[in-house]
Design a protein around this motif. Structure first.
Motif, PDB file in Angstrom:
ATOM      1  N   VAL A 114       5.004  -5.011  -1.747  1.00  0.00           N
ATOM      2  CA  VAL A 114       6.078  -4.152  -1.239  1.00  0.00           C
ATOM      3  C   VAL A 114       5.650  -3.510   0.083  1.00  0.00           C
ATOM      4  O   VAL A 114       6.423  -3.459   1.042  1.00  0.00           O
TER       5      VAL A 114
ATOM      6  N   SER B 142       6.115  -5.984   2.741  1.00  0.00           N
ATOM      7  CA  SER B 142       7.531  -6.215   3.033  1.00  0.00           C
ATOM      8  C   SER B 142       8.119  -5.099   3.888  1.00  0.00           C
ATOM      9  O   SER B 142       9.055  -5.323   4.652  1.00  0.00           O
ATOM     10  N   MET B 143       7.578  -3.893   3.735  1.00  0.00           N
ATOM     11  CA  MET B 143       8.109  -2.768   4.517  1.00  0.00           C
ATOM     12  C   MET B 143       7.969  -3.032   6.011  1.00  0.00           C
ATOM     13  O   MET B 143       8.815  -2.643   6.804  1.00  0.00           O
TER      14      MET B 143
ATOM     15  N   LEU C  97      10.737  -5.104   7.067  1.00  0.00           N
ATOM     16  CA  LEU C  97      12.007  -4.373   7.011  1.00  0.00           C
ATOM     17  C   LEU C  97      12.111  -3.360   8.138  1.00  0.00           C
ATOM     18  O   LEU C  97      13.093  -2.627   8.223  1.00  0.00           O
TER      19      LEU C  97
ATOM     20  N   ILE D 236       9.978  -0.759   8.602  1.00  0.00           N
ATOM     21  CA  ILE D 236       9.494   0.574   8.222  1.00  0.00           C
ATOM     22  C   ILE D 236       7.968   0.499   8.080  1.00  0.00           C
ATOM     23  O   ILE D 236       7.431   0.722   6.984  1.00  0.00           O
TER      24      ILE D 236
ATOM     25  N   GLU E 204       5.791   2.501   8.824  1.00  0.00           N
ATOM     26  CA  GLU E 204       5.141   3.789   8.542  1.00  0.00           C
ATOM     27  C   GLU E 204       4.820   3.965   7.067  1.00  0.00           C
ATOM     28  O   GLU E 204       4.111   4.900   6.695  1.00  0.00           O
ATOM     29  N   ILE E 205       5.373   3.096   6.220  1.00  0.00           N
ATOM     30  CA  ILE E 205       5.125   3.220   4.779  1.00  0.00           C
ATOM     31  C   ILE E 205       3.866   2.449   4.404  1.00  0.00           C
ATOM     32  O   ILE E 205       3.686   1.299   4.805  1.00  0.00           O
ATOM     33  N   PHE E 206       2.964   3.080   3.673  1.00  0.00           N
ATOM     34  CA  PHE E 206       1.730   2.415   3.266  1.00  0.00           C
ATOM     35  C   PHE E 206       1.337   2.915   1.880  1.00  0.00           C
ATOM     36  O   PHE E 206       1.923   3.876   1.367  1.00  0.00           O
TER      37      PHE E 206
END
Lengths: 83, 83
Positions: A23, A26-27, A30, A32, A34-36
């Motif tokens: 996931v 995949s961010m 997408l 994004i 900044e998501i980790f």
């Protein structure tokens, strides 16, 4: 009395979480990035009848350790609400 | 700033949840018949960088609606913590 338990069953912090890793990757695709550090587990809502809060806690812990969580790979945490 | 989001993705209340139903039935066999109305979904913990809380919320909602939750069958809720 009626209680509601909100339970989280999560992969142990010491273990890799391939689903979460996928996931997180995949961010980026997408848009994004900044998501980790994503970790994915189960959320369980259940209702129960018990005489008091102590007894309700025991039942929820018994359910978690016997069925809902696999202690080799997962830990659980929960909150209890009286309804 | 760094934020942590705690997300629950649950089956819509109007839908049956066969996994939860199976767990509720198993509780009887485990000797905890007081447990009923079990619903099972996903719990996701993720970290993200954002300028402010508003921007962090937008990123989390984007991640939920684009990837983590299927709005036909699931709803999501989340809490955001600054770290």
């Amino acid at each position: 009395m009626n209680y509601r338990a909100e339970i989280n069953v999560m992969p142990l912090k010491a273990l890799l979480d391939p689903q979460g890793k996928a996931v997180a990757n995949s961010m980026k695709n997408l848009g994004i990035p900044e998501i980790f550090d994503v970790r994915i587990g189960k959320h369980i809502t259940l209702h129960l009848e018990a005489d008091d809060e102590q007894s309700a806690k025991e039942k929820v812990e018994s359910a978690c350790s016997k069925l809902l969580a696999n202690p080799i790979m997962e830990y659980y945490e929960y909150k209890l609400y009286s309804e």
